[in-house]
Design a protein around this motif. Structure first.
Motif, short mmCIF file in Angstrom:
data_model
loop_
_atom_site.label_atom_id
_atom_site.label_comp_id
_atom_site.label_asym_id
_atom_site.label_seq_id
_atom_site.Cartn_x
_atom_site.Cartn_y
_atom_site.Cartn_z
N PRO A 146 16.91 4.91 7.14
CA PRO A 146 16.96 4.45 5.75
C PRO A 146 18.08 5.12 5.00
O PRO A 146 18.48 6.26 5.31
CB PRO A 146 15.59 4.85 5.19
CG PRO A 146 14.71 5.00 6.40
CD PRO A 146 15.62 5.48 7.49
N ALA A 147 18.60 4.47 3.98
CA ALA A 147 19.74 4.97 3.20
C ALA A 147 19.41 6.30 2.57
O ALA A 147 20.23 7.22 2.52
CB ALA A 147 20.16 3.94 2.15
N LYS A 148 18.20 6.45 2.04
CA LYS A 148 17.85 7.70 1.36
C LYS A 148 17.82 8.87 2.35
O LYS A 148 18.10 10.01 1.99
CB LYS A 148 16.50 7.57 0.65
CG LYS A 148 15.34 7.22 1.57
CD LYS A 148 14.06 7.06 0.75
CE LYS A 148 12.88 6.69 1.63
NZ LYS A 148 11.64 6.52 0.84
N SER A 149 17.49 8.57 3.61
CA SER A 149 17.51 9.65 4.62
C SER A 149 18.92 10.07 4.91
O SER A 149 19.21 11.24 5.13
CB SER A 149 16.81 9.17 5.89
OG SER A 149 15.46 8.90 5.63
N LYS A 150 19.87 9.08 4.92
CA LYS A 150 21.27 9.40 5.17
C LYS A 150 21.83 10.23 4.05
O LYS A 150 22.59 11.18 4.25
CB LYS A 150 22.08 8.11 5.33
CG LYS A 150 21.72 7.30 6.57
CD LYS A 150 22.52 6.00 6.61
CE LYS A 150 22.14 5.15 7.82
NZ LYS A 150 22.89 3.88 7.85
N ASP A 151 21.46 9.87 2.82
CA ASP A 151 21.99 10.60 1.66
C ASP A 151 21.55 12.05 1.65
O ASP A 151 22.29 12.95 1.29
CB ASP A 151 21.54 9.90 0.37
CG ASP A 151 22.16 8.51 0.24
OD1 ASP A 151 23.18 8.27 0.93
OD2 ASP A 151 21.62 7.69 -0.52
N GLN A 159 13.20 1.37 9.98
CA GLN A 159 12.07 1.46 9.08
C GLN A 159 12.40 0.71 7.80
O GLN A 159 13.54 0.72 7.33
CB GLN A 159 11.77 2.93 8.75
CG GLN A 159 10.62 3.12 7.76
CD GLN A 159 10.43 4.56 7.34
OE1 GLN A 159 10.88 5.48 8.05
NE2 GLN A 159 9.82 4.79 6.19
N ALA A 160 11.36 0.05 7.22
CA ALA A 160 11.55 -0.63 5.95
C ALA A 160 11.92 0.39 4.89
O ALA A 160 11.28 1.46 4.80
CB ALA A 160 10.28 -1.37 5.55
N GLU A 161 12.95 0.10 4.07
CA GLU A 161 13.48 1.08 3.13
C GLU A 161 12.87 0.96 1.75
O GLU A 161 12.67 1.97 1.07
CB GLU A 161 14.99 0.92 3.04
CG GLU A 161 15.70 1.17 4.36
CD GLU A 161 17.21 1.10 4.23
OE1 GLU A 161 17.70 1.31 3.09
OE2 GLU A 161 17.90 0.84 5.21
N GLN A 162 12.55 -0.26 1.30
CA GLN A 162 12.05 -0.43 -0.06
C GLN A 162 11.15 -1.66 -0.12
O GLN A 162 11.08 -2.45 0.82
CB GLN A 162 13.21 -0.57 -1.05
CG GLN A 162 14.19 -1.66 -0.67
CD GLN A 162 15.44 -1.61 -1.53
OE1 GLN A 162 15.57 -0.76 -2.40
NE2 GLN A 162 16.35 -2.55 -1.30
N GLU A 200 0.81 -1.22 0.00
CA GLU A 200 0.00 0.00 0.00
C GLU A 200 0.84 1.26 0.00
O GLU A 200 0.30 2.38 0.04
CB GLU A 200 -0.91 0.00 1.23
CG GLU A 200 -1.94 -1.13 1.22
CD GLU A 200 -2.68 -1.24 2.54
OE1 GLU A 200 -2.39 -0.40 3.43
OE2 GLU A 200 -3.54 -2.14 2.68
N GLY A 201 2.17 1.11 -0.01
CA GLY A 201 3.04 2.27 -0.01
C GLY A 201 3.11 2.98 1.32
O GLY A 201 3.44 4.17 1.37
N GLN A 202 2.80 2.28 2.40
CA GLN A 202 2.81 2.89 3.73
C GLN A 202 4.12 2.55 4.44
O GLN A 202 4.71 1.49 4.22
CB GLN A 202 1.63 2.36 4.57
CG GLN A 202 0.26 2.73 4.03
CD GLN A 202 0.02 4.22 4.13
OE1 GLN A 202 0.41 4.87 5.11
NE2 GLN A 202 -0.60 4.78 3.09
N PRO A 203 4.59 3.42 5.33
CA PRO A 203 5.80 3.10 6.09
C PRO A 203 5.54 1.97 7.10
O PRO A 203 4.40 1.74 7.51
CB PRO A 203 6.14 4.42 6.79
CG PRO A 203 4.83 5.13 6.90
CD PRO A 203 4.05 4.76 5.68
N PHE A 204 6.62 1.33 7.50
CA PHE A 204 6.52 0.24 8.48
C PHE A 204 7.81 0.21 9.27
O PHE A 204 8.90 0.17 8.68
CB PHE A 204 6.29 -1.10 7.77
CG PHE A 204 6.06 -2.26 8.71
CD1 PHE A 204 4.78 -2.58 9.14
CD2 PHE A 204 7.12 -3.01 9.19
CE1 PHE A 204 4.58 -3.65 10.00
CE2 PHE A 204 6.93 -4.06 10.07
CZ PHE A 204 5.64 -4.39 10.47
N SER A 205 7.68 0.22 10.60
CA SER A 205 8.89 0.25 11.45
C SER A 205 8.80 -0.83 12.53
O SER A 205 7.71 -1.29 12.89
CB SER A 205 9.04 1.62 12.12
OG SER A 205 9.22 2.65 11.16
#
Length: 522
Positions: free
Chosen positions: A516-521, A481-484, A381-386
């Motif tokens: 998540p990697a994208k947050s670090k970048d 958090q799940a990244e992808q 569903e494109g929702q975040p999950f932690s």
């Protein structure tokens, strides 16, 4: 007249001998005859009746007649009640001790009245010799209690006959000979007693002991050749009423036509006044909704929950279609089987399989199973999950210092503080030992970190109170958090575990996040 009297006395004695034989025979076969005790008492009472009457006929004075009349009444009034009890036992209807005692009240009073008649004359108003007749043939004027005794005796015999005749249709041909024998054993003496009371007996003699010569001989033949009372049919309604399972009988239109005692106990609101209504109408009146289990096809099963005695009972419903011999539909049977305890055991086993025994939160296996499904749905569903992993700081030190019982109390204490702060859509599980895990659908890593911080602060603020003093509680947290879309629960838990060790290395009692990697970048 003397020869006729001699013949009569002889036949009465033969009746007495036959009944003695029946009593002894029943005693010898008592292990094979249901209710043998009643039959033994019944035939013994008839024996006393016959012999007492025979000796009375052979008496030469009025005094002797009175004595043997008293002996006669030791057996005669009780035989009618015992005969009725015998029939009830044969038909499968239990006679309680209180009922049996009540049935012997009038016979007991009758015996007392006869024995003391000279003092009150309530049974016989007068007894005197007839002119030109043997001394034994006395003329009697009956008293008030004699009428009561006659009505009671006739009523017992009539009730026994009616009950036996009413059984005719339900009795298979195999057992009808027994039934005929029992009917004759009650009907013939009843008819003879009625004729005697009307004064139609020849010579004023009581014909009952004579006809008992015939009925007793019939009993002997039936018991020896047809095994009467040894092989006894079980009444259909006796089986129906004694079943532990509830039974509801419906006609082809699904109208209620019968139910047994067990069904009435299972469903206390079920009343005979509802017979004739359809099952759905009955159920709507009881619950507000139609009966929840389909009645067809044959063999259908379902479950029914019902409140009885202030607790919920669960019944398995088995539906069986009943057909006529020609194959036409005759109706259906609903068998209600109480599976409440089985359901409780099943729920208990399920609980043990799903939940941790100490803390009553999800165990590791069930947490992983449910979290994997939640992660899959969230990513689709494109929702975040932690997820958040945390453990109790210096737990081994608590165990070593205070014992494992205190350690268990500490684990329960941590769970009791955390649970009120979690919503229903969050999964909370014991990951192992003093380590716990949270699955947080729709939570991003900042939101997961914020929740973890609230939990950490709540634990720090509430030490465990023990007899040895308060024990401070701190915990280290790791969130991820799940990244992808391709992330798995295992990879997410590894990431949270890495973050947890960062908290450990940083001095404990803190929250760390695997971003998540994208947050670090960024």
């Amino acid at each position: 007249m003397d020869s006729l009297l001699t013949l009569y006395i002889t036949l009465v004695c033969v009746s007495g001998v036959f009944n003695v034989f029946l009593s002894v025979y029943a005693f010898s076969k008592r292990s094979e005859i249901p209710g043998a005790g009643i039959f033994i008492l019944y035939t013994a009472a008839l024996s006393i009746y016959c012999f007492g009457y025979a000796f009375g006929l052979a008496s030469t004075t009025l005094t002797e007649v009175k004595i043997w009349t008293t002996v006669e009444y030791i057996g005669m009034p009780f035989s009618a009640a015992l005969g009725l009890m015998l029939v009830l036992n044969y038909l499968g209807r239990n006679v309680s001790p209180k009922t049996a005692a009540a049935m012997f009240i009038i016979p007991s009073i009758t015996l007392a009245m006869v024995a003391t008649n000279d003092y009150h004359h309530l049974f016989y108003k007068a007894m005197y010799l007839r002119e030109g007749m043997p001394a034994s043939l006395v003329k009697l004027e009956i008293g008030e209690w004699y009428i009561v005794h006659g009505i009671y005796t006739f009523s017992c015999l009539l009730a026994a006959v009616v009950l036996l005749i009413g059984r005719w249709r339900q009795t298979s041909k195999t057992y009808r000979l027994q039934l005929v024998t029992l009917i004759c054993g009650q009907f013939v003496p009843m008819t003879a007693a009625f004729l005697y009371l009307l004064g139609a007996a020849p010579g004023g003699l009581d014909p009952v002991p004579i006809v008992m010569c015939i009925t007793s001989a019939l009993y002997i033949w039936a018991m020896v050749s047809a095994r009467m009372l040894t092989v006894v049919p079980i009444a259909k309604e006796t089986i129906f009423e004694s079943m532990g399972e509830g039974v509801i009988v419906l006609d082809p239109a699904e109208r209620l036509i019968e139910f047994n005692r067990a069904a009435a106990i299972m469903i206390p609101s079920l009343r005979h006044s509802r017979i004739g209504s359809t099952l759905d109408e009955v159920w709507v009146s009881l619950t507000g909704s139609p009966f929840p289990v389909a009645r067809h096809p044959d063999g259908m099963q379902g479950e029914l929950a019902w409140m009885a005695g202030g607790e919920e009972r669960c019944y398995q419903v088995r539906v069986s279609v009943v057909r006529h011999r020609n194959g036409g539909l005759a109706g259906s049977l609903l068998l209600l089987i109480d599976v409440t305890e089985l359901k409780r055991l099943q729920r208990h086993l399920e609980h043990m399989a799903f939940y941790d025994g100490l803390t009553q939160i999800y165990n590791r296996t069930q947490f992983i199973h449910r979290s994997r499904e939640m992660l899959k749905e969230s990513l689709a569903e494109g929702q975040p999950f932690s997820v958040v992993l945390f453990d109790i700081d210096h737990f081994k030190r608590v165990n070593d210092s205070f014992g494992h019982e205190t350690g268990d109390r500490l684990i329960v204490h941590v769970v009791s503080l955390c649970k009120p702060m979690l919503s229903a859509d969050m999964l909370f599980g014991r990951y192992g030992g003093e380590e716990f895990v949270l699955a947080l659908p729709s939570f991003s890593w900042p939101e997961a970190a914020e929740l973890a911080e609230r939990l950490r602060a709540a634990l720090e603020a509430e030490p465990l109170v023990t007899a040895s003093g308060p024990i401070a509680v701190t915990s280290s947290f790791g969130a991820a958090q799940a990244e992808q879309t391709g992330d798995t629960l295992e990879s997410l838990l590894r990431a949270a575990d890495e973050a947890l060790y960062v908290s450990k290395r940083g001095g404990r009692n803190r929250v760390s996040v695997h971003q998540p990697a994208k947050s670090k970048d960024s």
